[in-house]
Design a protein around this motif. Structure first.
Motif, mmCIF file in Angstrom:
data_model
loop_
_atom_site.group_PDB
_atom_site.id
_atom_site.type_symbol
_atom_site.label_atom_id
_atom_site.label_comp_id
_atom_site.label_asym_id
_atom_site.label_seq_id
_atom_site.Cartn_x
_atom_site.Cartn_y
_atom_site.Cartn_z
ATOM 1 N N LYS A 45 0.839 -1.208 0.000
ATOM 2 C CA LYS A 45 0.000 0.000 0.000
ATOM 3 C C LYS A 45 0.872 1.255 0.000
ATOM 4 C CE LYS A 45 -3.850 2.360 0.624
ATOM 5 N NZ LYS A 45 -4.809 2.532 -0.432
ATOM 6 N N LEU A 46 1.938 1.246 0.796
ATOM 7 C CA LEU A 46 2.845 2.393 0.833
ATOM 8 C C LEU A 46 3.538 2.607 -0.510
ATOM 9 C CD1 LEU A 46 4.476 1.964 4.354
ATOM 10 C CD2 LEU A 46 2.888 3.746 3.628
ATOM 11 N N LYS A 47 3.951 1.517 -1.144
ATOM 12 C CA LYS A 47 4.585 1.625 -2.463
ATOM 13 C C LYS A 47 3.617 2.246 -3.468
ATOM 14 C CE LYS A 47 7.621 -2.381 -2.074
ATOM 15 N NZ LYS A 47 7.852 -3.746 -2.577
ATOM 16 N N LEU A 48 2.381 1.809 -3.402
ATOM 17 C CA LEU A 48 1.374 2.320 -4.323
ATOM 18 C C LEU A 48 1.135 3.808 -4.093
ATOM 19 C CD1 LEU A 48 -0.501 1.324 -6.571
ATOM 20 C CD2 LEU A 48 -2.220 0.891 -4.839
ATOM 21 N N ASN A 49 1.074 4.204 -2.838
ATOM 22 C CA ASN A 49 0.833 5.611 -2.523
ATOM 23 C C ASN A 49 2.029 6.502 -2.813
ATOM 24 O OD1 ASN A 49 -1.771 5.119 -1.724
ATOM 25 N ND2 ASN A 49 -1.264 4.914 0.423
ATOM 26 N N SER A 50 3.207 5.923 -2.930
ATOM 27 C CA SER A 50 4.397 6.735 -3.163
ATOM 28 C C SER A 50 4.663 7.009 -4.644
ATOM 29 C CB SER A 50 5.621 6.058 -2.548
ATOM 30 O OG SER A 50 5.963 4.905 -3.283
ATOM 31 N N ILE A 51 3.856 6.452 -5.509
ATOM 32 C CA ILE A 51 4.059 6.666 -6.949
ATOM 33 C C ILE A 51 3.549 8.053 -7.326
ATOM 34 C CG2 ILE A 51 3.393 5.920 -9.259
ATOM 35 C CD1 ILE A 51 3.274 3.096 -8.206
ATOM 36 N N PRO A 52 4.446 8.879 -7.857
ATOM 37 C CA PRO A 52 4.019 10.231 -8.261
ATOM 38 C C PRO A 52 3.358 10.198 -9.642
ATOM 39 C CG PRO A 52 6.360 9.984 -8.644
ATOM 40 C CD PRO A 52 5.874 8.692 -8.034
ATOM 41 N N ILE A 53 2.138 10.600 -9.692
ATOM 42 C CA ILE A 53 1.442 10.665 -10.976
ATOM 43 C C ILE A 53 1.394 12.141 -11.373
ATOM 44 C CG2 ILE A 53 -0.713 10.225 -12.209
ATOM 45 C CD1 ILE A 53 0.591 7.672 -11.378
ATOM 46 N N SER A 54 2.298 12.516 -12.228
ATOM 47 C CA SER A 54 2.314 13.892 -12.724
ATOM 48 C C SER A 54 2.804 13.891 -14.163
ATOM 49 C CB SER A 54 3.212 14.764 -11.849
ATOM 50 O OG SER A 54 4.547 14.321 -11.950
ATOM 51 N N GLU A 55 2.773 15.023 -14.745
ATOM 52 C CA GLU A 55 3.150 15.144 -16.152
ATOM 53 C C GLU A 55 4.661 15.063 -16.355
ATOM 54 O OE1 GLU A 55 0.863 15.137 -18.508
ATOM 55 O OE2 GLU A 55 -0.617 15.013 -16.900
ATOM 56 N N THR A 56 5.435 15.342 -15.304
ATOM 57 C CA THR A 56 6.884 15.390 -15.462
ATOM 58 C C THR A 56 7.550 14.023 -15.361
ATOM 59 O OG1 THR A 56 7.157 15.841 -13.114
ATOM 60 C CG2 THR A 56 7.034 17.739 -14.600
ATOM 61 N N THR A 57 6.891 13.059 -14.744
ATOM 62 C CA THR A 57 7.507 11.745 -14.583
ATOM 63 C C THR A 57 7.327 10.911 -15.846
ATOM 64 O OG1 THR A 57 5.492 10.953 -13.551
ATOM 65 C CG2 THR A 57 7.253 11.664 -12.088
ATOM 66 N N GLU A 58 8.265 10.031 -16.051
ATOM 67 C CA GLU A 58 8.203 9.168 -17.228
ATOM 68 C C GLU A 58 7.122 8.107 -17.054
ATOM 69 O OE1 GLU A 58 11.884 7.611 -18.737
ATOM 70 O OE2 GLU A 58 12.980 9.237 -17.773
ATOM 71 N N LYS A 59 6.259 8.040 -18.004
ATOM 72 C CA LYS A 59 5.136 7.114 -17.919
ATOM 73 C C LYS A 59 5.576 5.661 -17.950
ATOM 74 C CE LYS A 59 1.602 10.215 -19.406
ATOM 75 N NZ LYS A 59 1.022 10.578 -18.161
ATOM 76 N N SER A 60 6.642 5.363 -18.669
ATOM 77 C CA SER A 60 7.106 3.976 -18.744
ATOM 78 C C SER A 60 7.600 3.492 -17.375
ATOM 79 C CB SER A 60 8.203 3.820 -19.782
ATOM 80 O OG SER A 60 9.332 4.596 -19.455
ATOM 81 N N LYS A 61 8.265 4.361 -16.632
ATOM 82 C CA LYS A 61 8.736 3.991 -15.299
ATOM 83 C C LYS A 61 7.566 3.779 -14.353
ATOM 84 C CE LYS A 61 13.277 6.161 -15.415
ATOM 85 N NZ LYS A 61 14.162 7.162 -14.809
#
Length: 85
Positions: A45-61
């Motif tokens: 759950k913590l790993k899931l919540n730590s994923i930054p969903i923004s326009e600047t991050t690489e979508k493939s990563k």
């Protein structure tokens, strides 16, 4: 991508609810396994919540991280089934 994230969040929530409702059913001899399962559930759950969903991050990563978390959720589902048996 956001819908996939929401989907995984929902799966984690359902798994958590199932774990909590089944907690009295788990045999005492599997106490350590139940404890480890709970720890893995919280970490996932913590790993899931730590994923930054923004326009600047690489979508493939982000997609790779989400896929890894999805695999962890599937493993947790299997472990949860084994704990009840």
């Amino acid at each position: 991508m956001k819908t996939y994230l929401k989907q995984l969040n929902k799966q984690i929530t359902e798994l958590r609810k199932t774990f909590e409702s089944n907690f009295p059913k788990y045999p005492s001899r599997k106490f350590e396994a139940v404890r480890e399962f709970n720890i893995k559930l919280v970490k996932t759950k913590l790993k899931l919540n730590s994923i930054p969903i923004s326009e600047t991050t690489e979508k493939s990563k982000i997609k790779k991280r989400l896929n890894r978390i999805s695999n962890e959720i599937q493993k947790l589902n299997k472990v949860n089934q084994n704990l009840i048996d």
